[in-house]
Design a protein around this motif. Structure first.
Motif, PDB file in Angstrom:
ATOM      1  N   PHE A  13      14.166  -4.588  -5.991  1.00 39.10           N
ATOM      2  CA  PHE A  13      13.246  -3.580  -6.527  1.00 39.10           C
ATOM      3  C   PHE A  13      11.803  -3.918  -6.150  1.00 39.10           C
ATOM      4  CE2 PHE A  13      16.845  -3.770  -9.584  1.00 39.10           C
ATOM      5  CZ  PHE A  13      17.398  -2.527  -9.304  1.00 39.10           C
ATOM      6  N   ASP A  14      11.582  -4.092  -4.847  1.00 40.15           N
ATOM      7  CA  ASP A  14      10.273  -4.518  -4.342  1.00 40.15           C
ATOM      8  C   ASP A  14       9.707  -3.515  -3.352  1.00 40.15           C
ATOM      9  OD1 ASP A  14       8.088  -6.297  -3.986  1.00 40.15           O
ATOM     10  OD2 ASP A  14       9.006  -7.042  -2.145  1.00 40.15           O
ATOM     11  N   PRO A  15       9.234  -2.373  -3.811  1.00 35.84           N
ATOM     12  CA  PRO A  15       9.181  -1.877  -5.188  1.00 35.84           C
ATOM     13  C   PRO A  15      10.377  -0.968  -5.491  1.00 35.84           C
ATOM     14  CG  PRO A  15       7.878  -0.443  -3.814  1.00 35.84           C
ATOM     15  CD  PRO A  15       8.452  -1.519  -2.912  1.00 35.84           C
ATOM     16  N   ILE A  16      10.474  -0.558  -6.744  1.00 38.43           N
ATOM     17  CA  ILE A  16      11.481   0.417  -7.130  1.00 38.43           C
ATOM     18  C   ILE A  16      11.105   1.755  -6.482  1.00 38.43           C
ATOM     19  CG2 ILE A  16      10.344   1.077  -9.315  1.00 38.43           C
ATOM     20  CD1 ILE A  16      13.251   1.179 -10.525  1.00 38.43           C
ATOM     21  N   ALA A 127      23.770   7.550  -2.465  1.00 40.21           N
ATOM     22  CA  ALA A 127      22.473   8.202  -2.623  1.00 40.21           C
ATOM     23  C   ALA A 127      22.606   9.668  -2.241  1.00 40.21           C
ATOM     24  CB  ALA A 127      21.442   7.524  -1.726  1.00 40.21           C
ATOM     25  N   SER A 128      21.847  10.495  -2.924  1.00 40.69           N
ATOM     26  CA  SER A 128      21.823  11.906  -2.549  1.00 40.69           C
ATOM     27  C   SER A 128      21.134  12.027  -1.193  1.00 40.69           C
ATOM     28  CB  SER A 128      21.073  12.732  -3.594  1.00 40.69           C
ATOM     29  OG  SER A 128      19.696  12.381  -3.587  1.00 40.69           O
ATOM     30  N   ASP A 129      21.322  13.149  -0.551  1.00 42.62           N
ATOM     31  CA  ASP A 129      20.759  13.305   0.792  1.00 42.62           C
ATOM     32  C   ASP A 129      19.235  13.168   0.811  1.00 42.62           C
ATOM     33  OD1 ASP A 129      20.357  15.703  -0.524  1.00 42.62           O
ATOM     34  OD2 ASP A 129      21.015  16.960   1.141  1.00 42.62           O
ATOM     35  N   ARG A 130      18.579  13.502  -0.274  1.00 37.26           N
ATOM     36  CA  ARG A 130      17.111  13.389  -0.274  1.00 37.26           C
ATOM     37  C   ARG A 130      16.626  11.955  -0.452  1.00 37.26           C
ATOM     38  NH1 ARG A 130      14.878  14.781  -5.977  1.00 37.26           N
ATOM     39  NH2 ARG A 130      12.915  14.686  -4.874  1.00 37.26           N
ATOM     40  N   HIS A 131      17.538  11.037  -0.809  1.00 33.65           N
ATOM     41  CA  HIS A 131      17.146   9.639  -1.003  1.00 33.65           C
ATOM     42  C   HIS A 131      17.861   8.671  -0.065  1.00 33.65           C
ATOM     43  CE1 HIS A 131      16.147  11.269  -5.129  1.00 33.65           C
ATOM     44  NE2 HIS A 131      15.007  10.820  -4.671  1.00 33.65           N
ATOM     45  N   GLN A 132      18.743   9.166   0.784  1.00 36.14           N
ATOM     46  CA  GLN A 132      19.567   8.296   1.629  1.00 36.14           C
ATOM     47  C   GLN A 132      18.777   7.353   2.518  1.00 36.14           C
ATOM     48  OE1 GLN A 132      22.265  10.645   3.904  1.00 36.14           O
ATOM     49  NE2 GLN A 132      23.954  10.271   2.500  1.00 36.14           N
ATOM     50  N   PHE A 133      17.673   7.788   3.004  1.00 34.21           N
ATOM     51  CA  PHE A 133      16.928   7.005   3.991  1.00 34.21           C
ATOM     52  C   PHE A 133      15.859   6.116   3.362  1.00 34.21           C
ATOM     53  CE2 PHE A 133      14.928  10.985   3.167  1.00 34.21           C
ATOM     54  CZ  PHE A 133      13.597  10.658   3.022  1.00 34.21           C
ATOM     55  N   ILE A 134      15.666   6.196   2.056  1.00 32.45           N
ATOM     56  CA  ILE A 134      14.583   5.444   1.420  1.00 32.45           C
ATOM     57  C   ILE A 134      15.014   3.993   1.199  1.00 32.45           C
ATOM     58  CG2 ILE A 134      13.048   5.250  -0.570  1.00 32.45           C
ATOM     59  CD1 ILE A 134      13.456   8.248  -1.060  1.00 32.45           C
ATOM     60  N   ALA A 135      14.256   3.095   1.774  1.00 34.06           N
ATOM     61  CA  ALA A 135      14.469   1.662   1.579  1.00 34.06           C
ATOM     62  C   ALA A 135      13.124   1.047   1.204  1.00 34.06           C
ATOM     63  CB  ALA A 135      15.005   1.023   2.854  1.00 34.06           C
ATOM     64  N   SER A 136      13.148   0.123   0.261  1.00 28.46           N
ATOM     65  CA  SER A 136      11.900  -0.523  -0.163  1.00 28.46           C
ATOM     66  C   SER A 136      11.164  -1.140   1.014  1.00 28.46           C
ATOM     67  CB  SER A 136      12.188  -1.603  -1.210  1.00 28.46           C
ATOM     68  OG  SER A 136      12.666  -1.034  -2.394  1.00 28.46           O
ATOM     69  N   SER A 137      11.900  -1.730   1.944  1.00 29.12           N
ATOM     70  CA  SER A 137      11.250  -2.374   3.091  1.00 29.12           C
ATOM     71  C   SER A 137      10.493  -1.355   3.943  1.00 29.12           C
ATOM     72  CB  SER A 137      12.271  -3.127   3.941  1.00 29.12           C
ATOM     73  OG  SER A 137      13.283  -2.249   4.390  1.00 29.12           O
ATOM     74  N   LEU A 138      11.077  -0.166   4.130  1.00 27.36           N
ATOM     75  CA  LEU A 138      10.391   0.883   4.899  1.00 27.36           C
ATOM     76  C   LEU A 138       9.173   1.408   4.138  1.00 27.36           C
ATOM     77  CD1 LEU A 138      13.443   2.898   6.287  1.00 27.36           C
ATOM     78  CD2 LEU A 138      12.003   1.240   7.497  1.00 27.36           C
ATOM     79  N   VAL A 139       9.325   1.558   2.833  1.00 23.66           N
ATOM     80  CA  VAL A 139       8.206   2.024   2.003  1.00 23.66           C
ATOM     81  C   VAL A 139       7.039   1.045   2.126  1.00 23.66           C
ATOM     82  CG1 VAL A 139       7.456   2.384  -0.392  1.00 23.66           C
ATOM     83  CG2 VAL A 139       9.622   3.375   0.394  1.00 23.66           C
ATOM     84  N   LYS A 140       7.331  -0.256   2.063  1.00 24.26           N
ATOM     85  CA  LYS A 140       6.267  -1.260   2.186  1.00 24.26           C
ATOM     86  C   LYS A 140       5.612  -1.196   3.567  1.00 24.26           C
ATOM     87  CE  LYS A 140       8.959  -4.577   0.786  1.00 24.26           C
ATOM     88  NZ  LYS A 140       9.581  -5.822   0.313  1.00 24.26           N
ATOM     89  N   ASP A 141       6.421  -1.021   4.609  1.00 25.03           N
ATOM     90  CA  ASP A 141       5.861  -0.931   5.963  1.00 25.03           C
ATOM     91  C   ASP A 141       4.929   0.274   6.095  1.00 25.03           C
ATOM     92  OD1 ASP A 141       7.208  -3.199   6.772  1.00 25.03           O
ATOM     93  OD2 ASP A 141       8.825  -2.108   7.794  1.00 25.03           O
TER      94      ASP A 141
END
Length: 168
Positions: A13-16, A127-141
């Motif tokens: 959860f880095d981040p949630i 994960a639903s299709d709207r959240h399938q691609f979300i990864a904390s590592s990508l969000v941080k990048d």
């Protein structure tokens, strides 16, 4: 009355993210009590400290109904997940799957946990299709490079990411 069913939802959860929150909401339909377990995993080199991650999780679930909040605990853990599950009295481990690539690792983990503790089931939530691609590592990048992460995380997390990377 049947005994209370406790589930544990572990992760860094880095981040949630919005995807994590979707799994939390869906998990509450399956269990009576949900323990969200942020892992104390220094090996992954988290952006946010354990205390920050716990605060962020608590902040994000603050928007849930009072009845749902009353059923959630945030408890950090270190070591084997199956030991943590036993410690909190969980009969279910909940894992979110984004893509087929997650499945191979997760099925290995589930099988090992089942060998160590046959009374604890692992449930996979896709994960639903709207959240399938979300990864904390990508969000941080994205945040690190000054991109807009607001569609992937709550507004509270978005503000924390901006502050962490010094973006206004």
């Amino acid at each position: 009355m049947a005994s209370e069913r406790t589930g544990v939802y572990p992760g860094t959860f880095d981040p949630i993210t919005s995807g994590h929150l979707e799994v939390v909401r869906r998990s509450l339909r399956l269990v009576d009590r949900l323990v969200i377990g942020p892992a104390i995993n220094i090996g992954k080199g988290p952006l946010f400290s354990l205390e920050e991650r716990m605060d962020i999780i608590k902040d994000d679930i603050e928007d849930f109904s009072q009845a749902d909040k009353d059923r959630i605990q945030v408890v950090p853990f270190e070591g084997l997940l199956i030991h943590f599950a036993r410690e909190v009295g969980a009969s279910v481990i909940i894992r979110g799957l984004r893509a087929v690539s997650d499945f191979e690792y997760e099925i290995q983990m589930a099988n090992m946990n089942a060998r160590m503790e046959p009374n604890v089931e692992t449930i996979f939530l896709m994960a639903s299709d709207r959240h399938q691609f979300i990864a904390s590592s990508l969000v941080k990048d994205i945040a690190r490079l000054g991109g807009d992460t607001s569609q992937f995380v709550s507004s509270k997390v978005f503000k924390r990411l901006k502050a962490k990377f010094g973006h206004s």
